[in-house]
Design an enzyme around this catalytic site. Structure first.
Site, short mmCIF file in Angstrom:
data_model
loop_
_atom_site.label_atom_id
_atom_site.label_comp_id
_atom_site.label_asym_id
_atom_site.label_seq_id
_atom_site.Cartn_x
_atom_site.Cartn_y
_atom_site.Cartn_z
N SER A 48 -10.77 -31.54 30.94
CA SER A 48 -10.64 -30.12 31.26
C SER A 48 -11.39 -29.85 32.57
CB SER A 48 -11.22 -29.27 30.13
OG SER A 48 -11.01 -27.91 30.44
N GLU A 49 -10.77 -29.04 33.43
CA GLU A 49 -11.24 -28.87 34.80
C GLU A 49 -12.72 -28.52 34.93
OE1 GLU A 49 -8.30 -28.13 33.61
OE2 GLU A 49 -6.99 -27.22 35.11
N GLN A 50 -13.22 -27.65 34.05
CA GLN A 50 -14.59 -27.20 34.31
C GLN A 50 -15.63 -28.23 33.92
OE1 GLN A 50 -12.96 -26.52 31.55
NE2 GLN A 50 -13.82 -24.80 30.43
#
Lengths: 224, 265
Positions: A48-50
């Site tokens: 996931s990007e974050q």
């Protein structure tokens, strides 16, 4: 109107593409739900990007007690912790993306061209102004790019085109399209129709696709 | 030892002048947002700010509802979705503060972000509205490029070459260079006058640890701001954080404020 596959079935079909051990970023379109359909004999590691690698299942209704605002995926949904999960900052997260360390990304699209050009953002001030997010970074670095989308727009306009008319997100990057009508592979020789949805003929799918589709030798009805 | 601890958020942001560049986190949901510092800056009132952050269009579900009620557009079913019991509304029904309050308050002249909209299709964000009205200058940057530009700013680099955006409209106005057979675009560093950071714990030296997906842009922001202000759940004595587990070394942190109550867990 003939029945098309719903988004859940598209997600199920996308999930079949993941290999055991793949590290996958799902974005937050139709593909995001593919995480729910991984067979038990496969281990797929979700990014996931974050800054999460290896998060667990997306929490479902009734699991409110487990919900933690410090454990959500990029689409903002709560996920479960999982042994082996790790956290890192956003720059390292895109080191994984851009640096070619992730195996598969699943993106939505407004248009895909015959050459695999992807258009999934808009600069049009009348529409959604300037929402680019991570969609431009993902296809540049991630090994396999799957587009999960409806085959045509809501008003039945063609999305799989000879040349994109919308601004590109990334040229020549799409490997596979899974739509509500078909599975289509992008090859150097053109678009190859590999699977069709139950009740649909290759001719009917061709009529909703601008470039000429090459019929795969093993063309078959979509299986889940 | 230099005291980095500020008693209140008001004191921590009191000296932020008009025209400052502020870097702050905002992604999806309330995780990792320095909500108390944002609220304090709204109260403080500094104007002509430049904001740098990942999703500057973000507003909470409750915020969307209020915004919808105050503007012309209505999103069918939004109220029902927020009021419905269950997980989705737990996220959507949260009321939390995002950088959008500074935009709505007219304190911002420029926004550098990867996402200008809200997370719900059809609901225009305060940022989109302000840009359309000509009130705010917008610079859109791919998300990974934004993170790396902040990293470059913090690392004292003059920039870097990235393959992201090559042969798209994004490349307009950017230097393109072929390196080892591949095309790249020159990206410049981003720095800030003040950085707002949300962390879990700080020690008195400013060493920080985070929780889960709330880490995100926060450690990058800490490096790229001349004055970094961290809001944290707990402040502990030196030695109480495991040195192996420190994420942001205290050298990057100038001010620490403890969140008294109501911290998002």
């Amino acid at each position: 109107m003939k029945t098309r596959l719903d988004t859940e079935v598209i997600a199920m079909r996308v999930a079949k593409e993941f290999q055991d051990g793949d590290c996958v970023n799902l974005g937050f379109g139709i593909g995001a739900d593919a995480a729910s359909y991984i067979p038990p004999d496969k281990t797929v590691i979700f990014h996931s990007e974050q800054g999460i690698l290896g998060y667990g299942r997306i929490l479902t209704e009734g699991e409110e007690a487990l919900a933690d605002f410090n454990l959500t995926h990029a689409g903002g949904k709560f996920v479960a912790p999982q042994p082996g999960m790790c956290f890192f900052n956003h720059a390292d997260s895109f080191v994984m993306v851009r640096g070619g360390h992730l195996d598969v990304t699943v993106l939505g699209a407004l248009q895909v061209s015959e050459q695999g050009d992807l258009a999934n953002w808009s600069l049009d001030p009348a529409g959604r102004l300037g929402n680019i997010g991570g969609a431009m970074d993902m296809p540049v670095g991630i090994k396999k790019v799957i587009v999960a989308m409806e085959h045509t727009t809501r008003d039945n306009r063609i999305k799989i085109v000879k040349k994109c008319t919308l601004p590109l997100t990334c040229p020549r990057c799409v490997d596979l399209m899974v739509t509500d009508l078909a599975v289509i592979e992008v090859t150097a020789g053109g678009l190859v129709l590999k699977e069709f949805a139950p009740g649909w003929s290759p001719e009917e799918i061709q009529a909703l696709t601008e470039p000429t589709l090459i019929l795969a030798d093993d063309l078959k009805e979509m299986e889940l | 030892m230099k005291n980095k601890v500020f008693r209140t958020f008001q004191e921590a942001v009191a000296d932020i002048p008009d025209g400052s560049v502020i870097m702050l986190h905002s992604f999806s949901g309330p995780g990792g947002i320095a909500q108390n510092l944002i609220k304090a800056l709204r109260e403080q009132g500094a104007e002509n700010l430049t904001l740098i952050g990942c999703n500057l269009g973000q507003i909470s579900g409750v915020g969307m509802l209020e915004y919808q009620e105050s503007s012309s557009g209505e999103i069918p079913g939004l109220r029902e979705r927020i009021d419905a019991p269950g997980l989705y509304s737990l996220i959507l029904g949260q009321s939390y503060t995002t950088p959008a309050v500074l935009i709505e308050n007219g304190q911002v002249k420029k926004a550098i972000t990867s996402w200008a909209g809200t997370s719900v299709v059809g609901i225009e964000s305060p940022l989109e509205k302000a840009v359309k009205n000509g009130g705010i200058q917008l610079e859109i940057v791919p998300q990974g490029t934004l993170a790396e530009r902040i990293r470059a700013g913090g690392a004292g680099l003059g920039g870097f070459y990235s393959p992201v955006g090559v042969d798209t409209v994004y490349q307009e106005g950017r230097e393109k260079r072929n390196i080892q057979g591949r095309d790249y675009l020159l990206e410049t560093p981003l720095k800030a006058d003040f950085g707002f950071v949300r962390a879990y714990k700080a020690d008195l030296l400013g060493n920080l640890i985070y929780r889960g997906s709330s880490r995100s842009f926060n450690p990058l922001i800490a490096t790229a701001a001349r004055t970094t202000i961290a809001e944290v759940d707990e402040i502990v004595n030196p030695g109480e954080l495991d040195p192996e587990a420190v994420v942001t070394p205290g050298i990057f942190v100038n001010r620490i404020v403890r969140i008294e109550q109501g911290a998002m867990k």
